[in-house]
Design a protein around this motif. Structure first.
Motif, PDB file in Angstrom:
ATOM      1  N   GLN A  82       8.760  11.591  11.986  1.00  0.00           N
ATOM      2  CA  GLN A  82       9.018  12.929  12.507  1.00  0.00           C
ATOM      3  C   GLN A  82       7.728  13.745  12.481  1.00  0.00           C
ATOM      4  OE1 GLN A  82      11.319  15.428   9.735  1.00  0.00           O
ATOM      5  NE2 GLN A  82      11.056  13.803   8.206  1.00  0.00           N
ATOM      6  N   VAL A  83       7.732  14.873  13.160  1.00  0.00           N
ATOM      7  CA  VAL A  83       6.614  15.816  13.075  1.00  0.00           C
ATOM      8  C   VAL A  83       6.649  16.453  11.694  1.00  0.00           C
ATOM      9  CG1 VAL A  83       5.686  17.988  13.935  1.00  0.00           C
ATOM     10  CG2 VAL A  83       6.525  16.270  15.558  1.00  0.00           C
ATOM     11  N   GLN A  84       5.512  16.428  10.995  1.00  0.00           N
ATOM     12  CA  GLN A  84       5.428  17.019   9.661  1.00  0.00           C
ATOM     13  C   GLN A  84       3.971  17.282   9.311  1.00  0.00           C
ATOM     14  OE1 GLN A  84       6.637  14.127   6.528  1.00  0.00           O
ATOM     15  NE2 GLN A  84       6.900  12.664   8.198  1.00  0.00           N
ATOM     16  N   GLU A  85       3.768  17.914   8.183  1.00  0.00           N
ATOM     17  CA  GLU A  85       2.412  18.243   7.761  1.00  0.00           C
ATOM     18  C   GLU A  85       1.756  17.039   7.076  1.00  0.00           C
ATOM     19  OE1 GLU A  85       1.027  20.801   8.756  1.00  0.00           O
ATOM     20  OE2 GLU A  85       2.605  22.279   9.127  1.00  0.00           O
ATOM     21  N   GLN A  86       0.433  17.011   7.112  1.00  0.00           N
ATOM     22  CA  GLN A  86      -0.305  15.959   6.424  1.00  0.00           C
ATOM     23  C   GLN A  86       0.012  15.953   4.928  1.00  0.00           C
ATOM     24  OE1 GLN A  86      -4.565  16.415   6.535  1.00  0.00           O
ATOM     25  NE2 GLN A  86      -4.940  14.252   6.130  1.00  0.00           N
ATOM     26  N   THR A  87       0.171  17.127   4.345  1.00  0.00           N
ATOM     27  CA  THR A  87       0.471  17.199   2.914  1.00  0.00           C
ATOM     28  C   THR A  87       1.812  16.552   2.585  1.00  0.00           C
ATOM     29  OG1 THR A  87       1.204  19.466   3.367  1.00  0.00           O
ATOM     30  CG2 THR A  87      -0.966  19.202   2.369  1.00  0.00           C
ATOM     31  N   ASP A  88       2.764  16.596   3.527  1.00  0.00           N
ATOM     32  CA  ASP A  88       4.040  15.919   3.313  1.00  0.00           C
ATOM     33  C   ASP A  88       3.878  14.398   3.421  1.00  0.00           C
ATOM     34  OD1 ASP A  88       5.468  18.344   3.040  1.00  0.00           O
ATOM     35  OD2 ASP A  88       5.563  18.552   5.225  1.00  0.00           O
ATOM     36  N   LEU A  89       3.081  13.959   4.388  1.00  0.00           N
ATOM     37  CA  LEU A  89       2.875  12.525   4.584  1.00  0.00           C
ATOM     38  C   LEU A  89       2.189  11.882   3.381  1.00  0.00           C
ATOM     39  CD1 LEU A  89       1.764  12.409   8.328  1.00  0.00           C
ATOM     40  CD2 LEU A  89       3.849  11.426   7.352  1.00  0.00           C
ATOM     41  N   ILE A  90       1.213  12.575   2.795  1.00  0.00           N
ATOM     42  CA  ILE A  90       0.501  11.972   1.664  1.00  0.00           C
ATOM     43  C   ILE A  90       1.366  11.953   0.407  1.00  0.00           C
ATOM     44  CG2 ILE A  90      -1.755  12.569   2.610  1.00  0.00           C
ATOM     45  CD1 ILE A  90      -1.941  14.810   0.512  1.00  0.00           C
ATOM     46  N   GLU A  91       2.308  12.886   0.277  1.00  0.00           N
ATOM     47  CA  GLU A  91       3.245  12.824  -0.845  1.00  0.00           C
ATOM     48  C   GLU A  91       4.184  11.643  -0.671  1.00  0.00           C
ATOM     49  OE1 GLU A  91       3.066  14.360  -3.543  1.00  0.00           O
ATOM     50  OE2 GLU A  91       1.738  16.043  -3.077  1.00  0.00           O
ATOM     51  N   SER A  92       4.641  11.421   0.564  1.00  0.00           N
ATOM     52  CA  SER A  92       5.505  10.279   0.841  1.00  0.00           C
ATOM     53  C   SER A  92       4.780   8.972   0.565  1.00  0.00           C
ATOM     54  CB  SER A  92       5.970  10.330   2.300  1.00  0.00           C
ATOM     55  OG  SER A  92       6.718   9.183   2.643  1.00  0.00           O
ATOM     56  N   MET A  93       3.510   8.893   0.972  1.00  0.00           N
ATOM     57  CA  MET A  93       2.716   7.698   0.721  1.00  0.00           C
ATOM     58  C   MET A  93       2.570   7.449  -0.775  1.00  0.00           C
ATOM     59  SD  MET A  93       0.876   5.413   2.544  1.00  0.00           S
ATOM     60  CE  MET A  93       0.076   6.110   3.985  1.00  0.00           C
ATOM     61  N   ALA A  94       2.270   8.491  -1.524  1.00  0.00           N
ATOM     62  CA  ALA A  94       2.081   8.342  -2.969  1.00  0.00           C
ATOM     63  C   ALA A  94       3.359   7.879  -3.660  1.00  0.00           C
ATOM     64  CB  ALA A  94       1.601   9.661  -3.576  1.00  0.00           C
ATOM     65  N   SER A  95       4.520   8.303  -3.155  1.00  0.00           N
ATOM     66  CA  SER A  95       5.789   7.916  -3.785  1.00  0.00           C
ATOM     67  C   SER A  95       6.039   6.423  -3.690  1.00  0.00           C
ATOM     68  CB  SER A  95       6.948   8.690  -3.152  1.00  0.00           C
ATOM     69  OG  SER A  95       7.167   8.267  -1.811  1.00  0.00           O
ATOM     70  N   SER A  96       5.385   5.764  -2.735  1.00  0.00           N
ATOM     71  CA  SER A  96       5.525   4.309  -2.607  1.00  0.00           C
ATOM     72  C   SER A  96       4.656   3.559  -3.606  1.00  0.00           C
ATOM     73  CB  SER A  96       5.147   3.876  -1.182  1.00  0.00           C
ATOM     74  OG  SER A  96       6.013   4.454  -0.233  1.00  0.00           O
ATOM     75  N   TYR A  97       3.780   4.270  -4.284  1.00  0.00           N
ATOM     76  CA  TYR A  97       2.853   3.674  -5.241  1.00  0.00           C
ATOM     77  C   TYR A  97       2.928   4.426  -6.564  1.00  0.00           C
ATOM     78  CZ  TYR A  97       1.264   1.354  -1.078  1.00  0.00           C
ATOM     79  OH  TYR A  97       1.232   0.607   0.065  1.00  0.00           O
ATOM     80  N   PRO A  98       4.024   4.265  -7.292  1.00  0.00           N
ATOM     81  CA  PRO A  98       4.232   5.043  -8.516  1.00  0.00           C
ATOM     82  C   PRO A  98       3.210   4.716  -9.593  1.00  0.00           C
ATOM     83  CG  PRO A  98       5.864   3.294  -8.319  1.00  0.00           C
ATOM     84  CD  PRO A  98       5.121   3.327  -7.025  1.00  0.00           C
ATOM     85  N   CYS A  99       3.016   5.659 -10.487  1.00  0.00           N
ATOM     86  CA  CYS A  99       2.092   5.472 -11.603  1.00  0.00           C
ATOM     87  C   CYS A  99       2.697   4.551 -12.668  1.00  0.00           C
ATOM     88  CB  CYS A  99       1.750   6.821 -12.233  1.00  0.00           C
ATOM     89  SG  CYS A  99       0.892   7.952 -11.138  1.00  0.00           S
ATOM     90  N   SER A 100       1.828   4.080 -13.542  1.00  0.00           N
ATOM     91  CA  SER A 100       2.229   3.313 -14.738  1.00  0.00           C
ATOM     92  C   SER A 100       2.948   2.029 -14.398  1.00  0.00           C
ATOM     93  CB  SER A 100       3.102   4.181 -15.651  1.00  0.00           C
ATOM     94  OG  SER A 100       2.427   5.357 -16.024  1.00  0.00           O
ATOM     95  N   ILE A 101       2.504   1.348 -13.331  1.00  0.00           N
ATOM     96  CA  ILE A 101       3.086   0.061 -12.968  1.00  0.00           C
ATOM     97  C   ILE A 101       2.022  -1.021 -13.115  1.00  0.00           C
ATOM     98  CG2 ILE A 101       4.823   0.976 -11.370  1.00  0.00           C
ATOM     99  CD1 ILE A 101       2.818   0.377  -9.113  1.00  0.00           C
ATOM    100  N   GLN A 102       2.474  -2.273 -13.012  1.00  0.00           N
ATOM    101  CA  GLN A 102       1.550  -3.391 -12.929  1.00  0.00           C
ATOM    102  C   GLN A 102       1.323  -3.670 -11.440  1.00  0.00           C
ATOM    103  OE1 GLN A 102       0.318  -4.677 -15.754  1.00  0.00           O
ATOM    104  NE2 GLN A 102       1.703  -3.537 -17.098  1.00  0.00           N
ATOM    105  N   ASN A 103       0.085  -3.836 -11.047  1.00  0.00           N
ATOM    106  CA  ASN A 103      -0.172  -4.160  -9.646  1.00  0.00           C
ATOM    107  C   ASN A 103      -1.529  -4.821  -9.499  1.00  0.00           C
ATOM    108  OD1 ASN A 103      -2.156  -2.175  -9.686  1.00  0.00           O
ATOM    109  ND2 ASN A 103      -0.910  -0.648  -8.642  1.00  0.00           N
ATOM    110  N   THR A 104      -1.824  -5.234  -8.283  1.00  0.00           N
ATOM    111  CA  THR A 104      -3.136  -5.777  -7.967  1.00  0.00           C
ATOM    112  C   THR A 104      -3.410  -5.531  -6.498  1.00  0.00           C
ATOM    113  OG1 THR A 104      -4.596  -7.714  -8.147  1.00  0.00           O
ATOM    114  CG2 THR A 104      -2.366  -8.106  -7.318  1.00  0.00           C
ATOM    115  N   PHE A 105      -4.673  -5.631  -6.127  1.00  0.00           N
ATOM    116  CA  PHE A 105      -5.070  -5.583  -4.725  1.00  0.00           C
ATOM    117  C   PHE A 105      -5.922  -6.816  -4.426  1.00  0.00           C
ATOM    118  CE2 PHE A 105      -4.500  -1.250  -2.702  1.00  0.00           C
ATOM    119  CZ  PHE A 105      -3.585  -0.793  -3.620  1.00  0.00           C
ATOM    120  N   TRP A 106      -5.948  -7.214  -3.187  1.00  0.00           N
ATOM    121  CA  TRP A 106      -6.802  -8.306  -2.723  1.00  0.00           C
ATOM    122  C   TRP A 106      -7.056  -8.051  -1.252  1.00  0.00           C
ATOM    123  CZ3 TRP A 106      -7.334 -12.459  -6.423  1.00  0.00           C
ATOM    124  CH2 TRP A 106      -8.288 -13.416  -6.066  1.00  0.00           C
ATOM    125  N   VAL A 107      -8.229  -8.395  -0.731  1.00  0.00           N
ATOM    126  CA  VAL A 107      -8.547  -8.017   0.641  1.00  0.00           C
ATOM    127  C   VAL A 107      -9.179  -9.172   1.413  1.00  0.00           C
ATOM    128  CG1 VAL A 107     -10.856  -7.117   0.114  1.00  0.00           C
ATOM    129  CG2 VAL A 107      -9.561  -6.179   2.048  1.00  0.00           C
TER     130      VAL A 107
END
Length: 508
Positions: A308-333
């Motif tokens: 939907q149409v929304q503000e950038q500040t809303d989109l970055i909060e939504s993005m952050a919610s998909s990557y919660p703190c205090s978890i186990q994770n890794t990245f690879w590229v």
């Protein structure tokens, strides 16, 4: 030479005593509530578990300069933390050394003409966007609200949800974030505070754009601002049976990316409630709901669509919610030329290897896929170029593993599975002559060598610049966190570490 293990504790204690005497209100000692609170501000649990001898929280460049001279005096290892959004232990954390926590260097100063903004590394992108949005402006920054400014801007060229270098919603229009930095205020190894830009220190300015924290501690960035008129964005969720249609639509989007660089798509294959799904992030840098760039993806029936149409500040909060703190994770590229066979191979291989660890509690086996135009690379030549020295002259696709799980005891198995998927795909890409020798450091794992993927000319340039501004190698000897100019952060592969742990377990 770096201090030996038995020296570290004594050196660190001496440095902490000196810091505490000189800066009692800015030095956090073990066992205090303030120390524990500062440790908790890291994104991942493994970084939160690091135990520095003390934590120093400067408020300006002179504080950083004084601390660096003290650390040199006592030959004390240190880490540099901005937002703390690193994914593995030792990326911006340290055991027994001193953590320089830049959280309170968090100024945001918009110029009178609105063309630039000066920001401190301790900010999160949430604060930067909120400060600029009322003026109809934004900056090229992270796509998750919790990501720190410093690490994101100083990393490779790109990270997915995000961290160094850095990828923005606006990347296909304006290039990577580091290519939109006007100047740096940086504390060098000798304690001097200098302003590096294209005119005054062109070599240092160029090297800082892509060399991480290998040349100094940046205490301020002057960034270009860009017009902001609102955004469109969200996710469309597809079922596995639609895989061919989804991958085909993604490749068509990439083929036409230059026609409408305001559009940005993040394709992700992931697990949700024990089943595989496609989660496609679609973002448009304006309030346009029906951008032609998304036509093929929108033609595929979706299980869910929250775009939907929304503000950038809303989109970055939504993005952050998909990557919660205090978890186990890794990245690879991994990066390759656009190729339908490799896209299918990577997705198939990822599912095969991650199915071996699907029973791991809390497992979310996400692989993110992004398409970058040749225009992004060309924009990196502005202002004298950046440190990457990349030979990439064509569009490329970046694959980024970003699984999440609940418990540390499962980490070796998960890391080995991720490594296997990427090693297999890398070999296939080499066989097909489509491998791109570029590892974006913000997405790289501790088993990868991002600086090793830079061109030979770029590596020589960075090394020469480092020798000039840090002749004693302080940031190679004593900086005990983050990627150095040579080698990986781990001396073994993920598979080797898993086998070693199995052997230790059997021998207990």
């Amino acid at each position: 030479m770096p201090p030996q293990a038995n020296e570290v504790s004594q050196n660190s204690q001496a440095a902490c005593d000196c810091l505490s005497t000189s800066f009692p209100d800015k030095t956090l000692l073990r066992g205090t509530p303030a120390y524990e609170l500062a440790r908790s501000q890291y994104w991942t649990r493994v970084q939160q578990e690091a135990s520095p001898a003390c934590i120093f929280q400067p408020v300006d460049a002179p504080d950083v300069s004084a601390a660096l001279l003290i650390l040199k005096q006592f030959n004390c290892p240190f880490a540099i933390k901005s937002g703390g959004h690193g994914k593995f232990h030792g990326e911006s954390s340290i055991d027994n050394g001193v953590t320089i926590d830049l959280a309170y260097i968090n100024h945001i100063n918009l110029s009178e003409d609105g063309r630039t903004v000066v920001v401190g590394p301790g900010n999160r992108w949430r604060e930067v966007y909120m400060a600029l949005q009322p003026f109809g402006l934004t900056a090229i920054g992270g796509r998750a609200s919790t990501v720190g400014v410093g690490g994101f801007l100083l990393g490779g060229t790109l990270r997915i949800f995000d961290k160094d270098g850095g990828i923005s919603f606006f990347t296909n229009i304006y290039g990577f974030a580091m290519d939109n930095i006007r100047s740096f205020e940086v504390v060098l190894a000798d304690g001097s505070v200098v302003n590096a830009d294209k005119q005054t220190s062109p070599d240092l300015y160029k090297a800082l754009r892509g060399s991480g924290a290998n040349l100094g501690i940046v205490t301020s960035f002057t960034l270009d601002t860009i017009p902001y008129t609102g955004m469109y964005g969200g996710h469309r969720i597809f079922e596995p049976r639609q895989s061919e249609a989804v991958m085909s639509a993604f490749l068509k989007y990439g083929d036409n990316i230059q026609k409408d660089p305001k559009a940005f798509v993040i394709l992700a294959i992931t697990t949700e409630e024990e089943k595989w799904i496609w989660a496609t992030g679609m973002y448009y840098c304006d309030k346009l709901m029906d951008a032609p760039a998304f036509r093929d993806l929108k033609a595929i029936p979706a299980v869910l669509d929250d775009s939907q149409v929304q503000e950038q500040t809303d989109l970055i909060e939504s993005m952050a919610s998909s990557y919660p703190c205090s978890i186990q994770n890794t990245f690879w590229v991994l990066s390759t030329k656009p190729n339908a066979h490799i896209l299918r191979y990577m997705v198939k291989t990822w599912a095969e290897e991650m199915n071996h660890v699907r029973e791991v509690e809390g497992m979310k086996a996400q692989l993110a896929i992004q398409y970058f135009s040749d225009g992004v690379i060309m924009r990196g030549t502005r202002r004298g170029g950046n440190a990457l020295g990349s030979s990439i002259e064509e569009p490329f696709i970046m694959y980024n593993a970003e699984p999440q799980w609940a418990h540390a005891e499962d980490t070796p198995r998960v890391l080995a599975a991720v490594e296997a998927a990427f090693r297999r795909t890398e070999a296939e890409a080499k066989r097909c002559a489509v491998l791109v020798d570029y590892l974006y450091s913000n997405y790289a794992s501790q088993y990868q060598d991002p600086f090793g993927s830079y061109s030979q000319q770029a590596r020589v340039f960075i090394k020469r610049t480092a020798d000039k501004y840090d002749p004693d190698g302080v940031f190679q000897r004593l900086r005990g966190a983050g990627f150095k100019l040579t080698g990986t952060l781990s001396s073994a592969t993920a598979k080797e570490e898993l086998e070693r742990r199995k052997t230790l377990h059997l021998n207990l």
